[in-house]
Design a protein around this motif. Structure first.
Motif, PDB file in Angstrom:
ATOM      1  N   ALA A  46       0.695  -1.104   0.048  1.00  0.00           N
ATOM      2  CA  ALA A  46       0.161  -0.012  -0.236  1.00  0.00           C
ATOM      3  C   ALA A  46       0.875   1.157   0.041  1.00  0.00           C
ATOM      4  N   ARG A  47       1.863   1.206   0.629  1.00  0.00           N
ATOM      5  CA  ARG A  47       2.941   2.522   0.573  1.00  0.00           C
ATOM      6  C   ARG A  47       4.245   2.042   0.324  1.00  0.00           C
ATOM      7  N   PRO A  48       4.529   1.656  -0.721  1.00  0.00           N
ATOM      8  CA  PRO A  48       5.826   1.251  -1.056  1.00  0.00           C
ATOM      9  C   PRO A  48       7.060   2.257  -1.008  1.00  0.00           C
ATOM     10  N   GLU A  49       6.789   3.468  -1.039  1.00  0.00           N
ATOM     11  CA  GLU A  49       7.602   4.356  -0.746  1.00  0.00           C
ATOM     12  C   GLU A  49       8.381   4.893   0.676  1.00  0.00           C
ATOM     13  N   ASP A  50       7.404   4.404   1.480  1.00  0.00           N
ATOM     14  CA  ASP A  50       7.583   4.557   3.110  1.00  0.00           C
ATOM     15  C   ASP A  50       8.523   3.715   3.655  1.00  0.00           C
ATOM     16  N   ALA A  51       9.260   4.159   4.614  1.00  0.00           N
ATOM     17  CA  ALA A  51      10.237   3.042   5.697  1.00  0.00           C
ATOM     18  C   ALA A  51       9.510   2.422   6.396  1.00  0.00           C
ATOM     19  N   ILE A  52       9.986   1.298   7.289  1.00  0.00           N
ATOM     20  CA  ILE A  52       9.237   0.560   8.128  1.00  0.00           C
ATOM     21  C   ILE A  52      10.369   0.378   9.297  1.00  0.00           C
ATOM     22  N   LEU A  53      10.000   0.487  10.370  1.00  0.00           N
ATOM     23  CA  LEU A  53      10.641   0.113  11.550  1.00  0.00           C
ATOM     24  C   LEU A  53       9.793  -0.773  12.504  1.00  0.00           C
ATOM     25  N   SER A  54      10.318  -2.024  12.449  1.00  0.00           N
ATOM     26  CA  SER A  54       9.506  -3.257  13.212  1.00  0.00           C
ATOM     27  C   SER A  54      10.323  -3.771  14.258  1.00  0.00           C
ATOM     28  N   GLU A  55       9.807  -4.255  15.311  1.00  0.00           N
ATOM     29  CA  GLU A  55      10.466  -5.008  16.400  1.00  0.00           C
ATOM     30  C   GLU A  55      11.047  -6.321  15.927  1.00  0.00           C
ATOM     31  N   GLU A  56      10.075  -6.722  15.029  1.00  0.00           N
ATOM     32  CA  GLU A  56      10.564  -8.140  14.629  1.00  0.00           C
ATOM     33  C   GLU A  56      11.287  -8.096  13.402  1.00  0.00           C
ATOM     34  N   SER A  57      11.864  -7.033  12.912  1.00  0.00           N
ATOM     35  CA  SER A  57      12.701  -7.177  11.665  1.00  0.00           C
ATOM     36  C   SER A  57      14.119  -6.386  11.852  1.00  0.00           C
ATOM     37  N   ALA A  58      14.844  -6.724  11.188  1.00  0.00           N
ATOM     38  CA  ALA A  58      16.373  -5.832  11.234  1.00  0.00           C
ATOM     39  C   ALA A  58      16.038  -4.480  10.906  1.00  0.00           C
ATOM     40  N   ASP A  59      16.822  -3.617  11.728  1.00  0.00           N
ATOM     41  CA  ASP A  59      16.683  -2.259  11.535  1.00  0.00           C
ATOM     42  C   ASP A  59      17.438  -1.673  10.246  1.00  0.00           C
ATOM     43  N   ASP A  60      16.410  -1.175   9.277  1.00  0.00           N
ATOM     44  CA  ASP A  60      17.098  -0.644   8.185  1.00  0.00           C
ATOM     45  C   ASP A  60      17.491   0.905   8.318  1.00  0.00           C
ATOM     46  N   PRO A  61      18.871   1.170   8.389  1.00  0.00           N
ATOM     47  CA  PRO A  61      19.106   2.739   8.588  1.00  0.00           C
ATOM     48  C   PRO A  61      18.615   3.671   7.306  1.00  0.00           C
ATOM     49  N   VAL A  62      18.100   3.049   6.425  1.00  0.00           N
ATOM     50  CA  VAL A  62      17.427   4.213   5.252  1.00  0.00           C
ATOM     51  C   VAL A  62      16.356   4.950   6.028  1.00  0.00           C
ATOM     52  N   LEU A  64      16.227   6.505   8.531  1.00  0.00           N
ATOM     53  CA  LEU A  64      16.726   8.008   9.050  1.00  0.00           C
ATOM     54  C   LEU A  64      16.585   8.806   8.055  1.00  0.00           C
ATOM     55  N   THR A  65      16.449   8.262   6.433  1.00  0.00           N
ATOM     56  CA  THR A  65      16.526   9.537   5.560  1.00  0.00           C
ATOM     57  C   THR A  65      15.153   9.709   5.050  1.00  0.00           C
ATOM     58  N   ARG A  66      14.204   9.035   5.658  1.00  0.00           N
ATOM     59  CA  ARG A  66      12.801   9.179   5.150  1.00  0.00           C
ATOM     60  C   ARG A  66      11.829  10.129   6.258  1.00  0.00           C
ATOM     61  N   SER A  67      10.800  10.845   5.568  1.00  0.00           N
ATOM     62  CA  SER A  67      10.058  11.746   6.463  1.00  0.00           C
ATOM     63  C   SER A  67       8.835  10.598   6.843  1.00  0.00           C
ATOM     64  N   ARG A  68       8.551   9.683   6.155  1.00  0.00           N
ATOM     65  CA  ARG A  68       7.389   9.012   6.693  1.00  0.00           C
ATOM     66  C   ARG A  68       7.989   7.467   6.868  1.00  0.00           C
ATOM     67  N   VAL A  69       7.799   6.973   8.074  1.00  0.00           N
ATOM     68  CA  VAL A  69       8.268   5.798   8.760  1.00  0.00           C
ATOM     69  C   VAL A  69       7.131   5.141   9.355  1.00  0.00           C
ATOM     70  N   ALA A 212      17.892   7.376  15.635  1.00  0.00           N
ATOM     71  CA  ALA A 212      18.754   6.360  15.507  1.00  0.00           C
ATOM     72  C   ALA A 212      18.550   5.025  16.465  1.00  0.00           C
ATOM     73  N   SER A 213      18.497   5.638  17.737  1.00  0.00           N
ATOM     74  CA  SER A 213      18.379   4.659  18.838  1.00  0.00           C
ATOM     75  C   SER A 213      16.772   4.190  18.978  1.00  0.00           C
ATOM     76  N   THR A 214      16.503   3.236  19.097  1.00  0.00           N
ATOM     77  CA  THR A 214      14.917   2.980  19.180  1.00  0.00           C
ATOM     78  C   THR A 214      14.563   2.913  20.493  1.00  0.00           C
ATOM     79  N   SER A 215      15.594   3.323  21.651  1.00  0.00           N
ATOM     80  CA  SER A 215      15.061   3.241  22.810  1.00  0.00           C
ATOM     81  C   SER A 215      14.298   4.580  23.491  1.00  0.00           C
ATOM     82  N   VAL A 216      13.179   4.244  24.019  1.00  0.00           N
ATOM     83  CA  VAL A 216      12.516   5.485  24.746  1.00  0.00           C
ATOM     84  C   VAL A 216      12.290   4.944  26.120  1.00  0.00           C
TER      85      VAL A 216
END
Length: 245
Positions: A46-62, A64-69, A212-216
């Motif tokens: 549905a949103r192929p241009e957006d980046a994704i951060l998931s607990e269950e996937s390796a973090d892709d540093p790309v 950090l260059t995207r507005s929509r995550v 960059a750090s996922t910690s909150v």
């Protein structure tokens, strides 16, 4: 379908999948894996241009260059899921330029999905205030703040379940100081803010996502009238610790 509708639909679909897995085996690892695959597939389609951060996937540093995550937790509360409790959740959020802009939190065992586009009206607050804390590892800070403001502590499982309990009028305050990650609270914070609640770090500053750090490290979600008293109590506890530590 707009972003909020997409988040809502995916959270509900993942929740339905997790209910089937729970009925079959209650396996948290399988639930994490299969729900993550479903969510990633839906978002990428549905949103192929957006980046994704998931607990269950390796973090892709790309990201950090995207507005929509998109920031997701496919199964928040794995222990509660395995125990067949009700207090686990699915988190789907969209951060735009670091702000929690869209969120959906599914509570599948309750048959409820709360989303930032359709937040429920807030129920009347109760006295004394009810403060949600971890059912297994409530922090000393939470104990001290609760005592300071006269709150009744209520133990509950996942972060999403606790946050949504405040949204649903089952508590007035959710205070956490034991460390979380972006996926633990981005969707709950988006929903809480849309519902008119206060949401911040425990020093009162807003939470900025897609860092960059996922910690909150900490979180406060509460009725707006309780924000100042809780933040003042936290500051008082922290000052005392700095003097005596």
């Amino acid at each position: 379908m707009n972003d909020a509708q997409l988040a809502h639909a995916i959270a509900e679909e993942a929740g339905a999948l997790l209910l089937r897995i729970q009925a079959d085996c209650a396996g948290g690892a399988r639930g994490d894996r299969e729900a993550n695959m479903l969510i990633l597939d839906r978002l990428r389609a549905a949103r192929p241009e957006d980046a994704i951060l998931s607990e269950e996937s390796a973090d892709d540093p790309v990201r950090l260059t995207r507005s929509r995550v998109w920031i997701i937790d496919p199964l928040d509360g794995t222990r509660e899921f395995a125990e067949r409790r009700e207090d686990w959740a699915v988190h789907i959020a969209l951060a735009i330029d670091g702000a929690p802009s869209v969120g959906a939190v599914a509570l599948p065992r309750l048959g409820v999905t709360l989303a930032s586009d359709t937040p429920p009206p807030l129920a009347p607050a109760q006295q004394p205030p009810r403060m949600l804390v971890s059912r297994t590892r409530a922090s000393q800070l939470c104990a001290e703040v609760g005592s300071s403001i006269g709150a009744v502590h209520v133990g509950m499982g996942s972060a999403g379940a606790k946050a949504m309990a405040v949204v649903r009028g089952e508590a007035e305050i959710y205070l956490h100081s034991g460390g979380q990650h972006q996926w633990d609270n981005c969707a709950p914070v988006a929903v809480a803010l849309a519902a008119g609640l206060h949401a911040s770090r425990i020093d009162g500053t807003p939470i900025v996502y897609n860092q960059a750090s996922t910690s909150v490290p900490d979180l406060l979600i509460c009725r707006r009238e309780w924000a100042a008293p809780v933040l003042a109590a936290v500051a008082g506890c922290n000052r005392w610790e700095s003097v005596t530590g």
